[in-house]
Design an enzyme around this catalytic site. Structure first.
Site, short mmCIF file in Angstrom:
data_model
loop_
_atom_site.label_atom_id
_atom_site.label_comp_id
_atom_site.label_asym_id
_atom_site.label_seq_id
_atom_site.Cartn_x
_atom_site.Cartn_y
_atom_site.Cartn_z
N LYS A 28 -84.87 -60.89 14.88
CA LYS A 28 -83.68 -60.96 15.54
C LYS A 28 -82.69 -59.55 14.94
CE LYS A 28 -82.89 -65.94 15.89
NZ LYS A 28 -82.00 -67.05 15.88
N TYR A 33 -84.98 -77.50 5.03
CA TYR A 33 -86.31 -77.92 4.47
C TYR A 33 -86.45 -78.63 3.35
CZ TYR A 33 -87.58 -74.95 8.36
OH TYR A 33 -87.97 -74.56 9.55
N ARG A 61 -91.44 -66.74 15.36
CA ARG A 61 -90.96 -67.13 16.63
C ARG A 61 -91.79 -66.64 17.39
NH1 ARG A 61 -86.76 -65.03 13.38
NH2 ARG A 61 -85.04 -66.64 12.66
#
Length: 404
Positions: free
Chosen positions: A280, A383, A256
């Site tokens: 995160k 995915y 990210r």
């Protein structure tokens, strides 16, 4: 303009601070010519202060504006905005020569948002950037409740008002933005109850957004487009070497933007061939460092990264050399796509691209989830829809003679 900073003559109330300011600029990565320009600006300000009978302690915003006006009237064509004074005033405030800027008077809406932001950080444990995102999402709701005189009308807030706002604002937005809006609005309404603004929580009055997080397809680049994007970097330049390393990391590791900007120099273990990713929730996880990624980063460190005390891995190219921001990463990706002749590309698309490339290379969904550091298998499940080879194994053949 340019020249030797020792030849810039300083006189007046700022004379004692010239050498320290020059050293601070050099430490922050400014080259000789910009240092001279800043010292010339300081010399002019010092002369002006002397002529007005003022000192450093008088450098408040209105005094700075008066100096800039006098500078324009004198025929100067450069360094005419408040932005030009930022490095000097920052230094003078740091050493206590100039008083801090008095806080601007907040409107009731701004004061409430500031309390909400602090609540999200201290009570909910959110990161500063996440809390700021929540504030941005709920600000339009509070603006709707703002009277012309600036007061907030929240005492008579009803479920009907909340539903009307969501129905008016959310339709037409992308699914992710719509869900974040209602999530942030529920959070705000809960806070308003805790803060005593509302007598009861109205969080349950926020309608849900229809749609599944797995409804769409991940927007990944095609293999040829990925190569075009990375190849657009001019690796013969300092900027190009940095951008090449950034894009290589994003496309190969699926980072990210925030994870990339949080990376520090000591997060790379060159001997073990590993890299620490600060994800995160302040999680730190180790990933293998691919050879091509290591080479790109090493080339940037040797012949691209400015010499500075900042420990962030990727830095701004222009002084002051601070850590690259998430918006800076997005700008790198957008700029590379433009140079490569591709449609606009978002930084997060490269994360989807990394996952899709791993599946094409034969990796399992579990492997992809580990590399992308997903907490839930559901996050990786999206995915599965791009793994066409695996889908063919479970797809039933179309019945012969059936309707097309």
């Amino acid at each position: 303009m340019g020249g030797n900073s020792s030849r810039v003559r300083l006189a007046g109330p700022l004379e004692a601070f010239g050498s320290g300011f020059a050293m601070e600029l050099a430490r922050a990565g400014y080259k000789k010519n910009p240092v001279c320009d800043q010292l010339r600006l300081m010399a002019h300000l010092s002369r002006w202060l002397s002529g007005e009978g003022l000192g450093p302690e008088d450098l408040m915003p209105e005094v700075c504006d008066a100096f800039l006006a006098a500078r324009r009237d004198a025929g100067y064509t450069l360094w005419l905005s408040r932005k030009a004074l930022v490095p000097m005033l920052h230094y003078l405030r740091e050493i206590g020569a100039v008083p801090p800027v008095p806080p601007a008077e907040r409107s009731p809406r701004a004061a409430l948002l500031a309390r909400y932001h602090e609540y999200l950080i201290s009570e909910r444990g959110l990161k500063h950037s996440t809390a700021s995102g929540y504030v941005n999402f709920v600000d339009p709701f509070l603006r709707k409740r703002e009277s012309p005189d600036g007061t907030l009308r929240l005492e008579d807030l009803s479920a009907r008002d909340i539903t009307a706002f969501v129905v008016a604002e959310v339709p037409g937005r992308p699914m992710g933005s719509a869900k974040l809006t209602v999530c942030a609005l529920r959070s705000l309404l809960g806070f308003l109850h805790v803060d005593g603004v509302l007598t009861q929580s109205l969080a349950s009055a926020v309608p849900s957004v229809a749609g599944s997080r797995l409804a769409g397809l991940p927007k990944a680049l095609e293999p040829g487009q990925t190569r075009q994007l990375v190849a657009s970097c001019d690796r013969g330049s300092v900027v190009g070497r940095r951008d090449f390393a950034v894009l290589t990391m994003l496309t190969r590791l699926g980072l990210r933007a925030g994870e990339l900007t949080a990376m520090q120099l000591n997060d790379i273990d060159w001997r073990a061939g590993e890299i620490i990713v600060r994800g995160k929730g302040d999680r730190r996880e180790r990933l293998p460092l691919p050879v091509d990624v290591g080479r790109a980063v090493a080339a940037y460190l040797r012949r691209g990264r400015p010499i500075t005390e900042c420990r962030a891995l990727f830095l701004r190219v222009r002084a002051p050399h601070r850590a690259l921001t998430s918006s800076g990463v997005s700008a790198i990706v957008i700029g590379a796509a433009r140079k490569a002749g591709l449609p606009p590309v978002a930084a997060h698309q490269l994360r989807h691209t990394a996952a899709t490339e791993m599946l094409r290379a034969g990796a399992s969904l579990s492997d992809v989830g580990q590399v992308l550091r997903h907490r839930s298998a559901l996050s990786t499940a999206t995915y599965a829809k791009v793994d066409r080879i695996a889908l063919r194994r479970i797809a039933r053949p179309w019945p012969r003679g059936g309707a097309a």
